[in-house]
Each structure stands twice: as C-alpha cells, then as structure tokens.
Design a protein around this motif. Sequence first.
Motif, PDB file in Angstrom:
ATOM      1  N   PHE A 417       0.859  -1.191   0.000  1.00 42.22           N
ATOM      2  CA  PHE A 417       0.000   0.000   0.000  1.00 42.22           C
ATOM      3  C   PHE A 417       0.891   1.235   0.000  1.00 42.22           C
ATOM      4  O   PHE A 417       2.079   1.163   0.313  1.00 42.22           O
ATOM      5  N   GLU A 418       0.319   2.395  -0.327  1.00 38.54           N
ATOM      6  CA  GLU A 418       1.136   3.607  -0.371  1.00 38.54           C
ATOM      7  C   GLU A 418       1.236   4.228   1.014  1.00 38.54           C
ATOM      8  O   GLU A 418       0.254   4.259   1.759  1.00 38.54           O
ATOM      9  N   GLY A 419       2.418   4.717   1.357  1.00 39.74           N
ATOM     10  CA  GLY A 419       2.587   5.323   2.665  1.00 39.74           C
ATOM     11  C   GLY A 419       4.030   5.736   2.883  1.00 39.74           C
ATOM     12  O   GLY A 419       4.899   5.466   2.046  1.00 39.74           O
ATOM     13  N   ASN A 420       4.275   6.372   4.019  1.00 39.47           N
ATOM     14  CA  ASN A 420       5.614   6.862   4.328  1.00 39.47           C
ATOM     15  C   ASN A 420       6.265   5.949   5.364  1.00 39.47           C
ATOM     16  O   ASN A 420       5.756   5.796   6.476  1.00 39.47           O
ATOM     17  N   ILE A 421       7.407   5.387   4.983  1.00 41.77           N
ATOM     18  CA  ILE A 421       8.039   4.391   5.835  1.00 41.77           C
ATOM     19  C   ILE A 421       8.457   4.977   7.198  1.00 41.77           C
ATOM     20  O   ILE A 421       8.374   4.306   8.228  1.00 41.77           O
ATOM     21  N   ASP A 422       8.886   6.262   7.189  1.00 41.51           N
ATOM     22  CA  ASP A 422       9.346   6.848   8.459  1.00 41.51           C
ATOM     23  C   ASP A 422       8.218   6.934   9.479  1.00 41.51           C
ATOM     24  O   ASP A 422       8.432   6.856  10.675  1.00 41.51           O
ATOM     25  N   ASP A 423       6.999   7.105   8.977  1.00 37.03           N
ATOM     26  CA  ASP A 423       5.861   7.178   9.904  1.00 37.03           C
ATOM     27  C   ASP A 423       5.373   5.792  10.316  1.00 37.03           C
ATOM     28  O   ASP A 423       4.840   5.616  11.401  1.00 37.03           O
ATOM     29  N   LEU A 424       5.504   4.842   9.408  1.00 41.07           N
ATOM     30  CA  LEU A 424       4.708   3.622   9.594  1.00 41.07           C
ATOM     31  C   LEU A 424       5.490   2.341   9.885  1.00 41.07           C
ATOM     32  O   LEU A 424       4.896   1.339  10.279  1.00 41.07           O
ATOM     33  N   GLN A 425       6.817   2.363   9.715  1.00 41.18           N
ATOM     34  CA  GLN A 425       7.548   1.112   9.938  1.00 41.18           C
ATOM     35  C   GLN A 425       7.303   0.593  11.364  1.00 41.18           C
ATOM     36  O   GLN A 425       7.404   1.338  12.338  1.00 41.18           O
ATOM     37  N   GLY A 426       6.965  -0.677  11.467  1.00 38.05           N
ATOM     38  CA  GLY A 426       6.730  -1.276  12.779  1.00 38.05           C
ATOM     39  C   GLY A 426       5.336  -1.011  13.329  1.00 38.05           C
ATOM     40  O   GLY A 426       5.012  -1.457  14.416  1.00 38.05           O
ATOM     41  N   GLN A 427       4.517  -0.284  12.576  1.00 41.17           N
ATOM     42  CA  GLN A 427       3.146  -0.023  13.027  1.00 41.17           C
ATOM     43  C   GLN A 427       2.203  -1.061  12.439  1.00 41.17           C
ATOM     44  O   GLN A 427       2.443  -1.588  11.357  1.00 41.17           O
ATOM     45  N   ILE A 428       1.109  -1.282  13.154  1.00 42.48           N
ATOM     46  CA  ILE A 428       0.053  -2.123  12.588  1.00 42.48           C
ATOM     47  C   ILE A 428      -1.006  -1.197  12.018  1.00 42.48           C
ATOM     48  O   ILE A 428      -1.554  -0.351  12.731  1.00 42.48           O
ATOM     49  N   VAL A 429      -1.221  -1.317  10.715  1.00 45.44           N
ATOM     50  CA  VAL A 429      -2.062  -0.366   9.994  1.00 45.44           C
ATOM     51  C   VAL A 429      -3.288  -1.100   9.427  1.00 45.44           C
ATOM     52  O   VAL A 429      -3.164  -2.214   8.917  1.00 45.44           O
ATOM     53  N   ALA A 430      -4.457  -0.437   9.528  1.00 43.60           N
ATOM     54  CA  ALA A 430      -5.677  -1.025   8.952  1.00 43.60           C
ATOM     55  C   ALA A 430      -5.680  -0.734   7.453  1.00 43.60           C
ATOM     56  O   ALA A 430      -5.624   0.424   7.033  1.00 43.60           O
ATOM     57  N   ILE A 431      -5.706  -1.795   6.656  1.00 41.18           N
ATOM     58  CA  ILE A 431      -5.636  -1.640   5.200  1.00 41.18           C
ATOM     59  C   ILE A 431      -6.896  -2.234   4.572  1.00 41.18           C
ATOM     60  O   ILE A 431      -7.229  -3.393   4.808  1.00 41.18           O
ATOM     61  N   GLN A 432      -7.538  -1.403   3.760  1.00 41.41           N
ATOM     62  CA  GLN A 432      -8.675  -1.933   2.996  1.00 41.41           C
ATOM     63  C   GLN A 432      -8.138  -2.556   1.719  1.00 41.41           C
ATOM     64  O   GLN A 432      -7.452  -1.902   0.930  1.00 41.41           O
ATOM     65  N   ILE A 433      -8.459  -3.824   1.513  1.00 42.57           N
ATOM     66  CA  ILE A 433      -7.866  -4.564   0.397  1.00 42.57           C
ATOM     67  C   ILE A 433      -8.624  -4.254  -0.897  1.00 42.57           C
ATOM     68  O   ILE A 433      -9.841  -4.407  -0.987  1.00 42.57           O
ATOM     69  N   THR A 434      -7.846  -3.809  -1.902  1.00 42.82           N
ATOM     70  CA  THR A 434      -8.468  -3.423  -3.171  1.00 42.82           C
ATOM     71  C   THR A 434      -8.093  -4.356  -4.314  1.00 42.82           C
ATOM     72  O   THR A 434      -8.729  -4.340  -5.366  1.00 42.82           O
ATOM     73  N   GLU A 435      -7.019  -5.143  -4.139  1.00 46.42           N
ATOM     74  CA  GLU A 435      -6.585  -6.046  -5.214  1.00 46.42           C
ATOM     75  C   GLU A 435      -6.062  -7.320  -4.571  1.00 46.42           C
ATOM     76  O   GLU A 435      -5.316  -7.238  -3.583  1.00 46.42           O
ATOM     77  N   ALA A 436      -6.441  -8.446  -5.129  1.00 43.96           N
ATOM     78  CA  ALA A 436      -5.971  -9.711  -4.564  1.00 43.96           C
ATOM     79  C   ALA A 436      -5.325 -10.556  -5.646  1.00 43.96           C
ATOM     80  O   ALA A 436      -5.957 -10.890  -6.649  1.00 43.96           O
ATOM     81  N   ARG A 437      -4.024 -10.825  -5.479  1.00 45.68           N
ATOM     82  CA  ARG A 437      -3.321 -11.757  -6.369  1.00 45.68           C
ATOM     83  C   ARG A 437      -3.121 -13.074  -5.612  1.00 45.68           C
ATOM     84  O   ARG A 437      -3.434 -13.151  -4.427  1.00 45.68           O
ATOM     85  N   ALA A 438      -2.554 -14.087  -6.297  1.00 41.29           N
ATOM     86  CA  ALA A 438      -2.456 -15.414  -5.653  1.00 41.29           C
ATOM     87  C   ALA A 438      -1.731 -15.334  -4.312  1.00 41.29           C
ATOM     88  O   ALA A 438      -2.197 -15.881  -3.316  1.00 41.29           O
ATOM     89  N   PHE A 439      -0.579 -14.659  -4.295  1.00 41.91           N
ATOM     90  CA  PHE A 439       0.206 -14.702  -3.060  1.00 41.91           C
ATOM     91  C   PHE A 439       0.427 -13.330  -2.437  1.00 41.91           C
ATOM     92  O   PHE A 439       1.230 -13.193  -1.523  1.00 41.91           O
TER      93      PHE A 439
END
Length: 452
Positions: A417-439
């Motif tokens: 997903f798009e985001g800023n690593i400095d803000d989010l690394q190590g965080q648990i983020v709620a992500i709404q899934i928009t695309e699903a591939r096999a893996f």
Amino acid sequence: MPITPRRYHITTFGCQMNKADSERMAGILETMGLEWSENPNDADVLLYNTCTIRDNAEQKVYSYLGRQAKRKHGQPDLILGVAGCVAQQEGEALLRRVPELDLVMGPQHANRLQDLLEQVFDGNQVVATEPIHIIEDITKPRRDSTVTAWVNVIYGCNERCTYCVVPGVRGVEQSRTPEAIRAEMESLGQQGFKEITLLGQNIDAYGRDLPGIATSGRRQHTLTDLLYFVHDVPGIERIRFATSHPRYFTERLIQACAELPKVCEHFHIPFQSGDNDILKAMARGYTHEKYRRIIDMIRTYMPDAAMSADAIVGFPGETEAQFERTLALVRDIGFDQLNTAAYSPRPNTPAALWENQLSETVKTDRLQRLNHLVGQQAMERSQRYLGRVEMVLVEGENPKNPRQLMGRTGGNRLTFFEGNIDDLQGQIVAIQITEARAFSLTGRPLVAVAAS
Ligand code: SAH
Ligand code: SF4
Ligand code: F3S
C-alpha cells in the motif's frame, strides 16, 4: 603476523533456521570488530551458510565455492568458510573437494564461531562437525529486520522421515528453556521488534527433552505452555511459530491459538503426501484422514485461519493414483500457500537407496500439475480478502516500487500500500484490500493505529 580481517559477508541458503543462525554468526563477527560487506567480493571473511535439503541446493553451494576458491589464489588472506547443513553432511570431505577452505562448521557450532575463527587466525584449517550440546546464545544477533525476528525454541529433529537429511545434519532435539526464550523476546520487545516467529524443525516436539515437573501426568513444557508463557511479553504484538508436525499437533494448541490474541491465525503444517501408503513409506506417522481432521478442527475454532504446508511429489514408488490423492487433498483443503518439491534422493537417507525411484520426467510433470493447482487455489483463497479491512504490520518498503510499503496480514499474506516508511515502519495499519493476487494483496490505509 596475526591476520586482522575487517570485513565479512555471509551468504545464506536454506530455511529459517539457517537464516537465524546467520544472524547470530553475524552478531558474533560484529562483536569481534568486523564490519558487514554487502559485496562478498570485498569481504576478508566469507562464510557460506549452506542447505542440503535437495540436491540442487547442495550443488548451488559448490558452484559459489568454486568461484571464491579461485579468488583466494590471488588473495591468500581471504578466509573462506562453509557453515550449515552441507558442512555437517560432508565434514572433512569438503576440504578434499575445496582445499582452499579454512573452516567447515556444522549448524550446532554456529554460536562457537569466534572460537573457531580464532583457531583459523592462528593458521589452522578447522573442521567442527562433532555433535555438541548447543550453548545458550551469548551474542546479540545482527537481525535483518527491525520489526520481525526469529527466536529458536528447539534445535534438531528426532523424527526419521525416510527422505530427509535434517536429523542427520541438525542432530537430536535440544529445547531452550522457557525462561531463556522469554528473556530473548523481552529484549526484542525493548528494542522495538513487533513480531516474533518461534522456530523449530518440529516445533511441536518443544520441551520433550526438558526436565519436567511431574504433577498431572501431562508434559510441563509443551509448545502450548510456551505460548501461554510468552504471549504477554511487552512490545511484542504478534507471535508466529513453525514448523508443525501433524503427528504431534493437538487440540490444546489450537485452543491456545484461538484464545491468545497475539498468536497469528496462520498454521504451517506440512502433509507431504495425500496417500496413506506413501505417508507410511515416508515414516510420517499419520494418515491423510488424521491430517484432514486437524484442519477441520482448526477451522472449527478459527474458520478464517490461513493454512500453508509442504508437499513432496514423486517419492519412490509413487503411482499416478497416489499422486492424485495428493491433488485431491490439496483440492479439498484449499491452501493459502503450499511449498512443493520434487523428491530428491539424499545421502544417508533410507529412501535414496530404494530401487523404485521415479524418472525426472514423471517428477517434473507432477510438480507442474501440483503447482498449477496451488496457484489456482491461492488465487481463490486470496479473493476472500477483497474489500475487507486487514491489520498489516509494516515491515519496510516494497523493493520493486519505492512508493509502496509492505507488510503482512495476520494470515501471513504479503500486502502492499502507499505510505511513508518513516511514519509507519513497525506499526500495525488497517488496510482496505483493493486487489488480490495469488500470493499478495494491495490496499489503501484507513487509520494508522499505534502498535503499542
Ligand atoms: N520439519 C519440517 C520441514 C523440513 S524440510 C517437516 O517435518 O515438515 C522442508 C521441506 O523440504 C519438507 O517439508 C519437505 O517437503 C521438503 N523436503 C525434505 N526432504 C526432501 C527431499 N529429499 N526431497 C524433496 N523435498 C524434500
Ligand atoms: Fe525432516 Fe521429518 Fe524432521 Fe521434518 S520432521 S525435519 S521432514 S525428519
Ligand atoms: Fe536446508 Fe538445513 Fe534448513 S538442510 S532446509 S538449511 S535445516
């Protein structure tokens, strides 16, 4: 004049145990004052931590070694070592094959690297492959991630699956004490790590070699007890474990996973084959019916749990009908992921000596058919995430697309997903899934929740 190497590189092959061993060996080298060199060709100490699970894994090591052995002719100070499972399997024979080697060390000796290297610095060619009691980790590993970490809980394997080199190269089971495991996790929690994967080749065997306190007649140190013992370690948000063996998997363990919020809803339980005669020839100690019952039980407690496994095709004597029972099992269960392999005859294993080996053509054909099914199923399983909100622990940037971050869902699906690593690394983020591939999945963040 004593040699003063400055830079080291470790190339790691194989499973998570090897990766964990490499991190500990790197930690030892750094306490000795050496610095990591990204490029192996710039290193003065070069270690290959090797895997021999299948023949192609072993051959890969020899081709790398051949190149570095040549380099040593022009750079005699280069210290060249082989660690891990090929080292254990071949021992002294490796020195005959690659006389330029300075060090051959089995996996049980990983924590002794400093001692062994000092012998090399003194001018010795060292082979350390005798079975030993693994010394408690005395070093601070150099971990690859700052978010997720491996913690060994049991070394070795006492099973005797007829195809497998692991018991021969990793030795007998040796469990760490619950206190040592918890202490390592506490220290990781303090350093900011968020996810721990507890490691063992047969993790359900955890504790059976530890002295018990006989009270109720039940073993006092089981994996289930360990999960209860460590699940509240401060700072640690997620706990995973691998690898489970169907023979020892218990309902108590499933209940613990359902009850303990930090234990992720993902089970990795290799089944190897869907045919009972093949399972017997493999000496796995369970039937496909028992395996199916385990999965049913997991799904009763946790209907949405992610399931993964390992399977081997083309085991000696496997008929087309027996192979189709593996396909049927896979079809019936619906795995989120499956590691598949064509059977490879290995040194010092019973099945390698049997005469009913199958041709490479048959093995490759079955592998392709199984992989095709696995891809289809994983794709179907992935669809259930579409539109859902998944909690993703952010591990880092997507190496293929720097605008994207990546992390994993509780069920272990890689998610971008798009985001800023400095803000989010190590965080648990709620992500709404928009695309699903096999893996893998793609989504967009809703709200960032603090991880602790
Ligand atoms: N301890 C785990 C896995 C050990 S090795 C278990 O008991 O399942 C990882 C995987 O490699 C195995 O699950 C098996 O699927 C595969 N493997 C092991 N030996 C193999 C061989 N000789 N040929 C092909 N695959 C093999
Ligand atoms: Fe190998 Fe079997 Fe032990 Fe797994 S349980 S490591 S497959 S011997
Ligand atoms: Fe390979 Fe050794 Fe792991 S043989 S799979 S590195 S235990």
